[in-house]
Design an enzyme around this catalytic site. Structure first.
Site, PDB file in Angstrom:
ATOM      1  N   TYR A   1       0.859  -1.188   0.000  1.00 54.02           N
ATOM      2  CA  TYR A   1       0.000   0.000   0.000  1.00 54.02           C
ATOM      3  C   TYR A   1       0.897   1.241   0.000  1.00 54.02           C
ATOM      4  O   TYR A   1       1.755   1.395   0.857  1.00 54.02           O
ATOM      5  CB  TYR A   1      -0.897  -0.047   1.232  1.00 54.02           C
ATOM      6  CG  TYR A   1      -1.996   0.995   1.324  1.00 54.02           C
ATOM      7  CD1 TYR A   1      -2.103   2.056   0.436  1.00 54.02           C
ATOM      8  CD2 TYR A   1      -2.948   0.908   2.326  1.00 54.02           C
ATOM      9  CE1 TYR A   1      -3.120   2.988   0.542  1.00 54.02           C
ATOM     10  CE2 TYR A   1      -3.981   1.831   2.453  1.00 54.02           C
ATOM     11  CZ  TYR A   1      -4.058   2.877   1.558  1.00 54.02           C
ATOM     12  OH  TYR A   1      -5.066   3.806   1.676  1.00 54.02           O
ATOM     13  N   CYS A   2       0.702   2.128  -0.967  1.00 53.23           N
ATOM     14  CA  CYS A   2       1.420   3.408  -1.047  1.00 53.23           C
ATOM     15  C   CYS A   2       2.927   3.160  -1.073  1.00 53.23           C
ATOM     16  O   CYS A   2       3.434   2.390  -1.876  1.00 53.23           O
ATOM     17  CB  CYS A   2       0.974   4.311   0.093  1.00 53.23           C
ATOM     18  SG  CYS A   2       1.588   6.008  -0.014  1.00 53.23           S
ATOM     19  N   ILE A   3       3.678   3.755  -0.156  1.00 54.78           N
ATOM     20  CA  ILE A   3       5.123   3.577  -0.157  1.00 54.78           C
ATOM     21  C   ILE A   3       5.494   2.124   0.142  1.00 54.78           C
ATOM     22  O   ILE A   3       6.546   1.634  -0.297  1.00 54.78           O
ATOM     23  CB  ILE A   3       5.788   4.551   0.854  1.00 54.78           C
ATOM     24  CG1 ILE A   3       7.302   4.552   0.695  1.00 54.78           C
ATOM     25  CG2 ILE A   3       5.393   4.216   2.272  1.00 54.78           C
ATOM     26  CD1 ILE A   3       7.987   5.596   1.570  1.00 54.78           C
TER      27      ILE A   3
END
Length: 636
Positions: free
Chosen positions: A371-373
């Site tokens: 998720y994301c980074i």
């Protein structure tokens, strides 16, 4: 007092409503002419009116003293931190000089823009005059869709506040448009000025000032000034919580307790190192799919965005689908971890986390989510695994994650060298870590009206407590960033776009996402301002295996965390992966509600046969504690 008056030949029209009845003396039989009387002579006031004035005066004085004390305390705390008093904290001066220089070199364009502004103001004045004369008029300019600053009825119904509002909108739109239309300037520098100009015009909105905010003025009169006293107390409390820097409260932080009313899904911590705690969640079905799922959330935030409440918990929902769920809970780094590298997070996070899950479940590989980074790290790890010839991950999913950073949204503006030098100085002052508050300030600046100014008005001008909201509690629960890792990430990914270009080297291995042949599922969100859909799509095109791309409605958080039971938003799917996002959208099919069922159908097909449910307390790995573990409870 009546709110209507009569204009000769025009009938009755409304006058601006006053917040309270005027404190004028009651009429008496022997009262002289109005011109000879003293309308505010205290001798003519009733006891109730005198009490109101005394209460208002006393509260105004208390509010002023509270504000002065808080500001003095802030000045004392900032005196030994000259960097905090920088006249150009956003490093916009060079870019602004470029844009202003270009405007000065085009006097004809500037003259036309000024003439257009004058024309619009003339139209506004004529409209206001017609309204005073009793004519129905249409607004010259209106707030944009979703602008919540001017929802109080007086912004429209009161002619004075309506003119203030429209004057502001004309001017702010003009300033932002003037910058947007400049040509012959470096695109990134222009974008920097556009961002700064939007921040500036948002800050000067009349809704942010007591004297020009009708709701705040009414609150002052209704409460006898107590709203201002409470507002200044809130202001002082926020300064104290921020250690001399303003940390505007967004919710009731005392109401939420991690493990008690947020992050409550049952499970066990089954593995721990200095980077992660790995949590295995309890099953809710008698049988589960053989291949477990390991989720790597962003380390910038805490993992429990996936488990805020039972009704919107992705972790609980996945367990209900028969998926064995593991989640990596990242450490909140202290200065002792300041030298941890991106490679360390890859080895101790992705590699050791997946190995522990495989051992616990007795399988040869797992499925994974980034998720994301956390997805950026997972992408790099997959390329590293492909180069090493190992495959502990059989299929991977990415939530709002970027691999190509060429169109990475406004966060790119915070990654030039001047900004990074300031960031490095802040981390050195913090012992080698960037404070969670600094991270929160950056993300809040991307949506200033929603995450800064709305709370400024609510907390300080209206003197109210922010409403309890679990999402905003999570949003404020930021983690620290270790210096070595964070600067590497900003420079090599945002600055150099090294992963997308095939130039990133980790552990001596040059990474190529084209070598990743496993099945990939990529989720994006249509209104994501952190990982824009176009950026996510460009990353999806880099993988060498089969890729399924989905776009959800809403943004970076609500687009991802959208439980099917809520029946909110929509999503789009398409079997093809053409060259551009626009081409993909042209062929995509829209479906109502959450994208989770579409994803879990894809996931189940890659999760093997059904086996008896696994109790996290009875696996090969000895439980180290109950979910949500210890790392998540460490506040910055």
């Amino acid at each position: 007092m009546s709110e209507e008056t009569t204009v000769k030949g025009k009938g009755k029209i409304k006058k601006p409503p006053l917040p309270e009845e005027p404190l004028a003396p009651p009429p008496t039989a022997d009262a002289g002419p109005a011109a000879d009387s003293l309308p505010f002579d205290p001798a003519h006031f009733t006891e109730e009116q005198r009490a109101q004035i005394e209460k208002l005066s006393g509260n105004l004085a208390r509010a002023a003293l509270a504000a002065q004390g808080a500001i003095a305390e802030m000045a004392l705390r900032q005196a030994d931190r000259p960097a905090a008093l920088s006249p150009d904290p956003f490093h916009v001066t060079p870019a602004l000089t470029q844009v202003m220089g270009r405007l000065a070199a085009q006097p004809d364009r500037l003259m036309r823009a000024q003439a257009d502004l004058f024309s619009r103001y003339l139209e506004l004045w004529q409209s206001a005059a017609r309204r005073v004369a009793g004519e129905p008029v249409e607004p010259v300019v209106q707030p944009g869709r979703g602008d919540k600053r001017f929802t109080d009825p007086d912004w429209t119904e009161n002619p004075v506040f309506d003119v203030i509002k429209q004057s502001y909108l004309l001017t702010s739109n003009w300033l932002n448009g003037l910058v947007a239309e400049v040509d012959g300037v470096d695109p990134m520098e222009k974008r920097r000025v556009e961002f700064f100009m939007k921040m500036l015009t948002d800050a000067f909105s009349p809704s942010n000032f007591l004297a020009s905010n009708p709701a705040a003025l009414k609150e002052v009169m209704t409460t006898g000034g107590e709203s201002l006293v409470k507002g200044m107390e809130n202001f002082a409390a926020d300064l104290a919580r921020g250690g001399g820097q303003l940390s505007i409260a967004q919710t009731d932080y005392e109401l939420f307790k991690i493990g008690e009313n947020v992050a409550t899904a049952p499970g066990k911590v089954v593995f721990r190192n200095e980077i992660i705690e790995l949590i295995q969640y309890a099953p809710s079905t008698e049988q589960v799919f053989e291949i477990p799922l390991v989720i790597f959330p962003p380390w910038i935030n805490k993992f429990y965005i996936l488990d805020l409440r039972p009704e919107n918990s992705m972790i609980r929902w996945l367990a209900d689908q028969g998926i064995t769920v593991f989640v990596a809970s990242w450490v909140n780094p202290t200065p002792e971890l300041s030298t941890k590298t991106f490679e360390d997070y890859m080895r101790q996070g992705i590699y050791e986390g997946t190995a522990a899950a495989m051992e616990q479940c007795g399988v040869s590989h797992v499925n994974a989510v980034g998720y994301c980074i956390g997805g950026t790290l997972l992408s790099a790890a997959l390329a590293h695994m492909a180069a090493k010839g190992v495959q502990p991950i059989g299929a991977a999913t990415f939530f709002a994650a970027q691999q190509d950073f060429s169109e990475a949204g406004d966060l790119l503006l915070f990654t030039n060298e001047e900004w990074l030098k300031t960031l490095e100085q802040k981390m050195d002052e913090g012992g080698g870590v960037l404070s969670g508050q600094a991270m929160a300030d950056t993300f809040n600046a991307l949506r200033a009206n929603d995450l800064i100014w709305s709370f400024f008005v609510n907390n300080y001008l209206l003197g109210r407590e922010p409403k309890p909201f679990d999402l905003l509690f999570w949003n404020s629960d930021q983690t620290r960033m270790p210096k070595t890792l964070h600067l590497f990430y900003l420079r090599r990914f945002y600055g150099d776009n090294a992963l997308a270009k095939g130039e990133l080297v980790l552990d001596g291995v040059k990474l190529d996402l084209g070598d990743v042949k496993i099945p990939i599922y990529v989720q994006s969100s249509k209104e994501d301002h952190i990982a824009p859909a176009r950026s996510v799509y460009k990353g999806a095109k880099l993988f060498g295996g089969p890729v399924t791309f989905t776009m959800a409605g809403s943004g970076h958080i609500a687009g991802v965390i959208n439980a099917p039971a809520a029946n909110k938003y929509q999503h789009w799917t398409c079997d093809d992966l053409p060259d551009t996002l626009e081409q993909w959208q042209a062929g995509a099919r829209e479906a109502a509600g959450s994208w989770w069922p579409h994803w879990v159908a894809w996931l189940k097909a890659k999760s093997g046969a059904m086996v008896p449910a696994r109790d996290p307390a009875n696996g090969p790995l000895k439980p180290l504690g109950d979910a949500p573990g210890d790392y998540v409870k460490v506040r910055s």
